[in-house]
Design an enzyme around this catalytic site. Sequence first.
Site, PDB file in Angstrom:
ATOM      1  N   CYS A 105      47.797 -13.508 -43.229  1.00 46.81           N
ATOM      2  CA  CYS A 105      48.434 -12.277 -43.506  1.00 46.81           C
ATOM      3  C   CYS A 105      49.795 -12.313 -43.324  1.00 46.81           C
ATOM      4  CB  CYS A 105      47.764 -11.408 -42.211  1.00 46.81           C
ATOM      5  SG  CYS A 105      48.078  -9.517 -42.505  1.00 46.81           S
ATOM      6  N   HIS A 119      42.149 -12.228 -43.081  1.00 50.59           N
ATOM      7  CA  HIS A 119      41.814 -12.637 -41.587  1.00 50.59           C
ATOM      8  C   HIS A 119      40.521 -13.402 -41.527  1.00 50.59           C
ATOM      9  CE1 HIS A 119      45.305 -10.682 -39.532  1.00 50.59           C
ATOM     10  NE2 HIS A 119      45.236  -9.663 -40.588  1.00 50.59           N
ATOM     11  N   GLU A 169      39.974 -15.111 -39.154  1.00 48.33           N
ATOM     12  CA  GLU A 169      39.391 -15.322 -37.723  1.00 48.33           C
ATOM     13  C   GLU A 169      38.441 -14.175 -37.287  1.00 48.33           C
ATOM     14  OE1 GLU A 169      42.245 -14.671 -39.042  1.00 48.33           O
ATOM     15  OE2 GLU A 169      43.345 -13.244 -37.774  1.00 48.33           O
ATOM     16  N   GLY A 228      35.023 -18.637  -7.525  1.00 43.49           N
ATOM     17  CA  GLY A 228      34.943 -18.189  -8.914  1.00 43.49           C
ATOM     18  C   GLY A 228      34.976 -19.573  -9.763  1.00 43.49           C
TER      19      GLY A 228
END
Length: 517
Positions: free
Chosen positions: A79, A167, A169, A223
Site C-alpha cells: 500500500c 493488503h 496481511e 500469568g
Amino acid sequence: MQQKILILDFGSQTTQLIGRRIRELDTFCEIVPYNKFPENDESIIGVILSGSPYSVYDKEAFKIDLDKIKGKYPVLGICYGAQFISYTSGGNVEPAGSREYGRQNLEFIDKENPLFKGFDDNSQVWMSHGDTITAIPKDYKVIASTQKVENAAFYCEKDRIWGVQFHPEVFHSLQGTLLLKNFAVRICGSKQDWSAASFIDTTVKELKEQLKDDKIVLGLSGGVDSSVAAVLLNKAVGKNLTCIFVNNGLLRKNEFEDVLRDYECLGLNVKGVDASEKFYKELSGVEEPEKKRKIIGKGFIDVFNAEAQKITDVKWLGQGTIYPDRIESLNITGKTIKSHHNVGGLPKEMQLELCEPLKWLFKDEVRRVGKELGMPEHLIKRHPFPGPGLGVRILGDITPEKVRILQDADDIFIKGLKNWKIKNSDGVEISLYDSVWQAGVILLPVKSVGVMGDERTYERAVALRAVTSTDAMTADWAHLPYEFLAKVSNDIINNVKGVNRVAYDISSKPPATIEWE
Ligand code: XMP
C-alpha cells in the site's frame, strides 16, 4: 544465525498483522519504526515496507532513503510502501477519483512472477487507499491489475523490488498469506525454521551463555508470560533461578495456593510470600485508581526486593516481557506510543541486569512455547490478568470484604466460562473461556434495591466483562450466549452474599477500555 525479515513501520494499523502473518510462516521477523533501520544486521533476508495513514506527497509523510536498501535485499512495499517506492523512483501517485476500498479481484499480467506462484485466477484482494499509483517507474513492470486499480502490483527485476497496493496481511485478501509466503520463502529464501522447538533450543543455549553460573530472580504473576519465562530459565540455569510469587491479597479466589502448587509441580524453585495484610493496610480508604495502582506496584517492589535481597549474590532480574510490550508503534504524529504496562519497574537500588527471554514473542507464540515445554494447558491458556489484580476491578476503596465478594462472583463467572462448551468455526468443541481473550467481574460502587423472598434488599451490583481481542490494544465485547449469562447471573445472586444485581458490559475498546479503572 536466525534469519530475519525486517518490517519498516510507516504507521499503518495493520503493521503488527504483517508481522504475525510472517511469523505464522515460521519465519522470524522484526518490526521497527520506518526511520530505525538497524545498521550492519547480517541476519536480514528481506524488507517489507508497511502502509501508512499518510499520502506520499504529504509534507509530514514518513520518508526513508530507499537507496540504502535498494538492491541489497528483496523489498516488498505494501500500500503506502508500494506508493512510496513508486513515487520516489520516478513514478507517480495521485489521489484516486474515489477511495479505492474493499474487495477486488486480481487480473494477472505476469502470473509466473514468483510473488504470485500458486495463485488462483481472479484471486480476491482487499484494497484500502485514497491515493493510487498512476505511473510506475521506468524499469518497473505491472504484474497485476484489478478492474479499478491498474497498477495493483508491480515488480522491478533489477532491484528485486515488489509493490502491491492491496493488503495481503488482512483476512479478506484470500491468498494474502500465500503472497507473503512467496515473498518470504521463494524470494527471500526463508528456511522457515522459526518454531517453538527451535526457539527453546536457541534460547536455552543463549541463556546458559548469558547467565553462566550467576543467580537470577524472577517475579511470577501466575500469568502465562512470567510462567513460560520461568520454565525456560529453569531449563537453562536450574536452581540458580529463584522465583518469587507475591500474594497481594488481590488475586482470584484460591489462586495463590493453586498456582503455587502448579509451579512446584513444574519443578520451579519458587517462594510464595503472602503479603495480603500489608496491601490491605496500605490501600485502606484509597479511592483514586492511579493511586491504588501506585500503592500496589510499590508494595510489590517492596516485598520482591526484601525477598530478593535474602538471596546472596543475585545478579539478574528475569522478566516475562513479550514483543508487543516493546514494539514501538507510531501514531499519526510520528510519535512513538508506548502502550503496555509491564516494561520497566526494575528496582534501581538492586542494580540487577535485565533478562527477558520472551522479548521477541507474540502472545500466541508464548503459548506455543509453553506447550512445547510440556506446561499444563490451564496455565498456558490463562487469560491475561492485570498486575494490580482485583484492585482495579473494585471501583473505589478496597476492603477485605469487597475482595471476598468479588472473588466469589469472579470464581462463578470464570468456572462457568470453563464449563460451558461451544463449537468454534472449525466445528471443534472449545470452552467459552478459551473463546474469549479475557474475562472477569467488576465490583461496582453502587447499591440497588431488590427483593429476596419477602424481604427488600439493598445490596451491591457487579458487572461481568468478557472481551475478544488479539493484543488488548483494541477489543470487542464477547457475544456470550444469553442462556449462559442468565445462568451466571442466577448463580451469582443466589450464592454470593451481598450481591443482588448483575450487569453485562457491552462496550468495545476504544472508546472504553478492558478494565474499568
Ligand atoms: P485496558 O484496561 O487498558 O487493558 O484496556 C489492556 C490490558 O492490560 C491489562 N491491564 C493492566 N495490566 N497493570 C497490568 O499489568 C495494569 O495496571 C493494567 N491495567 C490494565 C488489562 O487487564 C488488559 O489485558
